[in-house]
Each structure stands twice: as C-alpha cells, then as structure tokens.
Design an enzyme around this catalytic site. Structure first.
Site, short mmCIF file in Angstrom:
data_model
loop_
_atom_site.label_atom_id
_atom_site.label_comp_id
_atom_site.label_asym_id
_atom_site.label_seq_id
_atom_site.Cartn_x
_atom_site.Cartn_y
_atom_site.Cartn_z
N ARG A 1 0.80 -1.23 0.00
CA ARG A 1 0.00 0.00 0.00
C ARG A 1 0.83 1.28 0.00
NH1 ARG A 1 -4.13 0.29 4.45
NH2 ARG A 1 -3.16 -1.47 5.49
N THR B 1 3.63 -14.26 10.41
CA THR B 1 4.46 -13.69 11.48
C THR B 1 5.13 -14.78 12.33
OG1 THR B 1 2.45 -13.51 12.82
CG2 THR B 1 3.16 -11.52 11.67
N GLY C 1 8.95 -3.70 12.14
CA GLY C 1 9.76 -2.64 11.55
C GLY C 1 8.96 -1.45 11.07
N ARG D 1 27.50 26.57 3.22
CA ARG D 1 27.70 25.20 2.73
C ARG D 1 28.79 24.49 3.54
NH1 ARG D 1 28.85 25.89 -3.21
NH2 ARG D 1 29.08 23.63 -3.02
N TYR E 1 30.22 35.64 -3.00
CA TYR E 1 30.63 34.24 -2.88
C TYR E 1 32.01 34.14 -2.27
CZ TYR E 1 32.03 29.48 -4.08
OH TYR E 1 32.49 28.20 -4.02
N TYR F 1 37.98 28.01 -8.70
CA TYR F 1 38.01 26.79 -9.52
C TYR F 1 38.55 27.16 -10.89
CZ TYR F 1 36.09 22.48 -11.62
OH TYR F 1 35.92 21.28 -12.25
N SER G 1 33.27 46.55 -4.01
CA SER G 1 32.18 45.83 -4.64
C SER G 1 32.61 45.24 -5.97
CB SER G 1 31.01 46.79 -4.90
OG SER G 1 30.51 47.23 -3.66
C1 UD1 Z 1 -0.50 -8.91 13.16
C2 UD1 Z 1 -1.09 -9.82 14.22
C3 UD1 Z 1 -2.37 -9.18 14.75
C4 UD1 Z 1 -2.09 -7.78 15.28
C5 UD1 Z 1 -1.42 -6.95 14.20
C6 UD1 Z 1 -0.98 -5.63 14.76
C7 UD1 Z 1 -0.44 -12.04 13.54
C8 UD1 Z 1 -0.88 -13.32 12.95
N1 UD1 Z 1 -1.36 -11.10 13.64
O1 UD1 Z 1 -1.42 -8.77 12.11
O2 UD1 Z 1 -2.90 -9.97 15.77
O3 UD1 Z 1 -3.28 -7.17 15.71
O4 UD1 Z 1 -0.25 -7.63 13.71
O5 UD1 Z 1 -0.55 -4.82 13.71
O6 UD1 Z 1 0.70 -11.91 13.93
N2 UD1 Z 1 5.83 -9.94 8.48
C9 UD1 Z 1 6.95 -10.65 8.15
N3 UD1 Z 1 6.81 -11.84 7.57
C10 UD1 Z 1 5.60 -12.42 7.31
C11 UD1 Z 1 4.44 -11.69 7.67
C12 UD1 Z 1 4.58 -10.45 8.26
O7 UD1 Z 1 8.07 -10.18 8.36
O8 UD1 Z 1 5.57 -13.52 6.80
C13 UD1 Z 1 5.97 -8.64 9.12
C14 UD1 Z 1 5.34 -7.52 8.34
O9 UD1 Z 1 6.28 -6.95 7.42
C15 UD1 Z 1 4.97 -6.55 9.43
C16 UD1 Z 1 4.68 -7.44 10.63
O10 UD1 Z 1 5.29 -8.67 10.33
O11 UD1 Z 1 6.06 -5.70 9.76
C17 UD1 Z 1 3.22 -7.63 10.89
O12 UD1 Z 1 2.62 -8.16 9.74
P1 UD1 Z 1 1.20 -7.66 9.27
O13 UD1 Z 1 0.80 -8.44 8.07
O14 UD1 Z 1 1.16 -6.20 9.22
O15 UD1 Z 1 0.34 -8.09 10.54
P2 UD1 Z 1 -1.02 -8.85 10.56
O16 UD1 Z 1 -0.79 -10.24 10.15
O17 UD1 Z 1 -1.99 -8.05 9.80
#
Ligand code: UD1
Ligand code: CA
Length: 470
Positions: free
Chosen positions: A18, A85, A107, A345, A378, A399, A417
């Site tokens: 997004r 996650t 992150g 600068r 300058y 330069y 001047s």
């Molecule tokens: C997750 C939680 C949800 C919580 C929400 C808060 C889970 C299953 N759900 O939702 O309960 O309310 O966060 O924001 O954990 N990421 C990875 N690898 C992956 C998937 C995600 O690194 O395979 C990272 C994403 O880049 C992001 C973070 O994990 O930084 C969270 O992922 P995102 O998809 O935003 O969270 P949800 O699954 O929507």
C-alpha cells in the site's frame, strides 16, 4: 540492565504494497530516520543484547539501509518466502539464546516508547508471556484479545484471534493485540515448533503462541496501554504522514519542556537531532536535519533550513537562511548575524560576530571574528581574517576548471564591490581592493590594488538618433 538478557526480533520482511513505492516500506523515513531504524534505536533504549531484523522483500536494501546502535549487536535473518508472522520469528530462532526474553517488534511501528517496552519486559519478568494490548473504538483488522471468566476486560487472556478467523462475538471485542510481545525464548522455541497454518489466511500465526501457553498452563499477561500512536503501524503514505506529525509534536513538546520557545510547535520539523541551550527561540517553518546544536540565546527566524551545524551562543539566523553542513559541518560563531537569504555550505566556519547578509554563499571557508560579507557575494575555499569587509557582488574564483585553489584575505582588508579574486591569491593585511577589480596576483599589506579598465569620458557625446521614415 534487566535481570535477564533481552533479544529483540524486528519483523520487516513484508512487502508494504500500500505504500505504492519501489522502496521497501521499513526504509521510508520518519523524522529523517528509516522506520525500522526507529524500532532498532528503541531496542537500544531497553538495553537489548541483540536485535535480529527479519528481512524478505527488498532484503538487500533493508540490510544496507540500517545501522547498528551503540552497544547492541545487529543481526539479519532472511525469511523467504513470507508465510506469516510465526514463520518470520521461526527464522530468528537459530540466533536467539534460551537464557533471554525475546521482544517481538515490527519494523513499521516506529513510535513505541522505550518505557512502554520496558514495562512489558518487566511484566514478563523473564518467565511469562506478556502482550502489549490496546482498546480501539474500531478494532477491525486487528487480532482480538479473547479473555476468559466473564466480561470483556475481566478474566485472564486465553487467545488472540485474527479478524479473519473471528466469530461475530469475537469481532465485537475492542481489546486488540498491538503486534508486540515479550516471551521467554526457551518457551517461544517450544511453542513455535507447534505452529500450523490451518486458519483463514493459511499463514503461520505468531499469535497462536498464546493458545499454546494457555494449554501448557503458562501465565499470559497483557500490558494494556491507551496511547494508540505507540502501536500504530505505517501501511500507506497517509499513515506515514500522520505518524510524522505525531513524531514532530513529540519532539516539539520535549523542546518546549526544556525551555525552547517555539513560535508554533505545529510548524517545526526535526529530521535528526536538535540540541538546544537555554533561551533559544525558533520562529515558524524551520527544518532541522542531521545533527544541529543551538547555543544559549540563539534566535532562528522563520523558514530556515539548517543541516549539520553548530550555532554558537547569541547568534541570529534571519529568515530563509539555508545551512547545509553535510559531512564537513558548518559552525556559526557567537553573536554572528546571518541572513536573511544566506547560504552556508559544508566547511563554512564563521567566528564571533561575523555578518553574512542576503544572497551570500560561503563554502569551505573560515571567517575570523568580525568579518563581514553583507550582500550578494561568494566566498569559496577562502581564509578571511578578522574585521575584513567583503563588498557586494565580490567573488572568489576558486576553480580553474580542474582544481580548486584557496584565497587568503588577511585581517582588516577591505574588498570593494564587484571584485573577482582569482585563486590562488593572497590579499595582504590591511589592504584595499578597489571596486570592480580582478585580482590574480598577491597584494602587499596595506596596499591599494585596483585592476580594472581606466575610465574614459567623451565630452558632449551625442547618442545615435533613430532614422526618420522617408
Ligand atoms: C499482526 C497480528 C495481529 C495484530 C497486528 C498488529 C499475527 C498473525 N497477527 O497482524 O494480531 O493485531 O499484527 O498490527 O501476527 N511480516 C513478516 N513476515 C511475514 C508476515 C509479516 O516479516 O511472513 C511482518 C510484516 O512486514 C509486518 C509485521 O510482520 O512488519 C506484521 O505483519 P502484518 O501483516 O502487518 O500483521 P497482521 O498479520 O496483519
Ligand atoms: Ca498479514
């Protein structure tokens, strides 16, 4: 130091569709720092032993774009493909030691405060699963905190149920999981081994560890906060801009609490660190980048852009001053007066009470105390002595098309001047350079040097007249 070691896992493998950007989401900047850098730096604030960043989409760029904070070991682990996650945190297990607590962060959630994370760690006490939760009027999209023993908010935590897996009753729960948890690493390791992806999204959910903890009779606690900004994630440019404002409000508030007088806290942007002495005043629409220090009594006029600079006590920067210190930095000496519309600068080092006026550019030059260049000039690669007066429209020709050379203007020189000083050249102390001169040879101390065409005047000169049509 906490009684137990803390290792932070930062999930940053997701795509960030997004954002509609070629740049990985966690590298987008907030307050001049990558989103994930905020998260890493906060980890340092809870005295973490290590930070493990899980990368996937744009992994190379992310790994190159972040830096290790002092005192914390920064590691990277790849997650390919991204299966959820829980799968993300599984990738970190090989580099996590069982004697610690793992603090899971995202992150793309930049504004969590170290004190909040510390409270969560304290709640875990090194042996319990602690979740950071929040009540939201509109909880849609988030994992819901399912509690037992009666009413919402009443009993102990039983599970986190994702929106897509939730029953209508569960969807009515307003307490959500923030995405942040603290979990003893040896328990995390055992629970992650039991994950499956039998759910609405076919993903390995980190949040399933709560069910396993409950099944094992382990204690699950929630640290419930009220400040949504601390757990807000960035998914779109709109959210990035909203959090940027929230961050800037926080910075402005902290500066005002120290005594800095801001004309309008809503019209200040700090993209780096701004350190202020007492009695500093900052007018509207100023942008500070990199490392900037303002000494006691410094006044900054409206619409100034100041990057990597030290402004010493009592100096004034008038409206529209632009300072770009970059690597070499810029120093403005005590009680100096700069601007309006001045440009300093890298490597501009100005002494006490120096005056730099409108449309004057200074680069890689030192100006000793009391030197003045007030209009349209300058100074590049120059050493300017005390009390020198440098006239309007004068420049250093530093330069030669291939190399840069220095110009030395000794103390008490007066440059008229519209002069050109062709470097390398030295103007001897106390000397005077007549207006309109092009100086390419050194001048003696005290000398008047004039190098321009002699004036010719023709008496009673008649200008050509237009021919009359025939
Ligand atoms: C997750 C939680 C949800 C919580 C929400 C808060 C889970 C299953 N759900 O939702 O309960 O309310 O966060 O924001 O954990 N990421 C990875 N690898 C992956 C998937 C995600 O690194 O395979 C990272 C994403 O880049 C992001 C973070 O994990 O930084 C969270 O992922 P995102 O998809 O935003 O969270 P949800 O699954 O929507
Ligand atoms: Ca998801």
């Amino acid at each position: 130091m906490a009684a137990f070691p803390v290792d932070v896992v930062v999930m940053a493998a997701g795509k960030g569709t997004r954002m509609k950007s070629a740049k990985p989401k966690v590298l987008h900047r907030l307050g001049g720092r990558a989103l994930a850098q905020h998260v890493i730096d906060t980890a340092a604030g809870v005295s973490a032993r290590s930070v493990v960043v899980i990368t996937g989409h744009g992994a190379e760029a992310v790994e190159a774009g972040l830096c290790e904070p002092a005192g914390v070991a920064l590691k990277y682990v790849r997650q390919e493909p991204q299966l959820g996650t829980g799968h993300a945190v599984q990738q970190a297990l090989p580099v996590l030691a069982d004697d610690g607590v793992t603090l899971v962060l995202s992150g793309d959630v930049p504004l969590t405060q170290a004190a909040t994370l510390q409270a969560l760690l304290d709640l875990s006490a090194g042996e319990r699963l602690a979740l950071l939760t929040l009540d939201l009027a509109d909880p849609s999209g988030y994992g819901r905190i399912v509690r037992g023993g009666g009413k919402d908010g009443g009993g102990e935590v039983l599970a986190i149920v994702e929106q897509k897996d939730a029953t209508p009753e569960q969807r009515a729960i307003t307490e959500i999981y923030s995405g942040i948890m603290a979990v003893p690493t040896r328990l995390l390791r055992a629970w992650l081994a039991r994950l499956d992806n039998q759910n609405a999204q076919g993903e390995y959910y980190l949040t399933d560890v709560v069910r396993f903890a409950v099944a094992d009779g382990a204690v699950v606690l929630a640290h419930r906060i009220a400040d949504a900004v601390q757990v807000a994630g960035v998914n779109s440019p709109v959210q990035l801009a909203e959090l940027e404002r929230a961050y800037q409000r926080r910075v402005a508030q902290a500066l005002m609490e120290q005594g800095v007088r801001l004309a309008d806290p809503a019209r200040l942007d700090v993209r780096g660190s701004l350190v202020c002495g007492p009695d500093v005043e900052i007018d509207v629409n100023c942008v500070f980048e990199g490392q900037v220090t303002l000494g006691e009594g410094v006044r900054i006029g409206p619409n100034c852009v100041i990057a990597n600079a030290r402004i010493e006590a009592g100096a004034t920067l008038q409206a529209f001053t632009h300072i770009q210190g970059e690597k070499a930095g810029v120093t403005v000496g005590p009680r100096a007066e700069i601007g309006p519309f001045a440009r300093l600068r890298p490597g501009a080092v100005l002494g006490a009470e120096v005056h730099i006026g409108n449309f004057v550019e200074v680069k890689n030059s030192t100006l000793a105390a009391g030197a003045k260049a007030n209009h349209l000039a300058y100074l590049g690669d120059a050493d300017v002595g005390e009390r020198v007066n440098y006239g309007a429209g004068s420049i250093t020709a530093n330069y030669d098309g291939a190399n840069k050379h220095r110009t030395v203007i000794e103390a008490d020189v007066h440059v008229g001047s519209n002069c050109v000083l062709v470097a390398p050249v030295t103007i001897g102390a106390g000397g005077t350079v007549g207006a309109g001169s092009t100086i390419s040879k050194n001048t003696e101390p005290g000398a008047l040097s004039v190098a321009r065409g002699k004036q010719v005047s023709v008496a009673n000169w008649r200008r050509p007249a237009k021919k009359k049509p025939a």
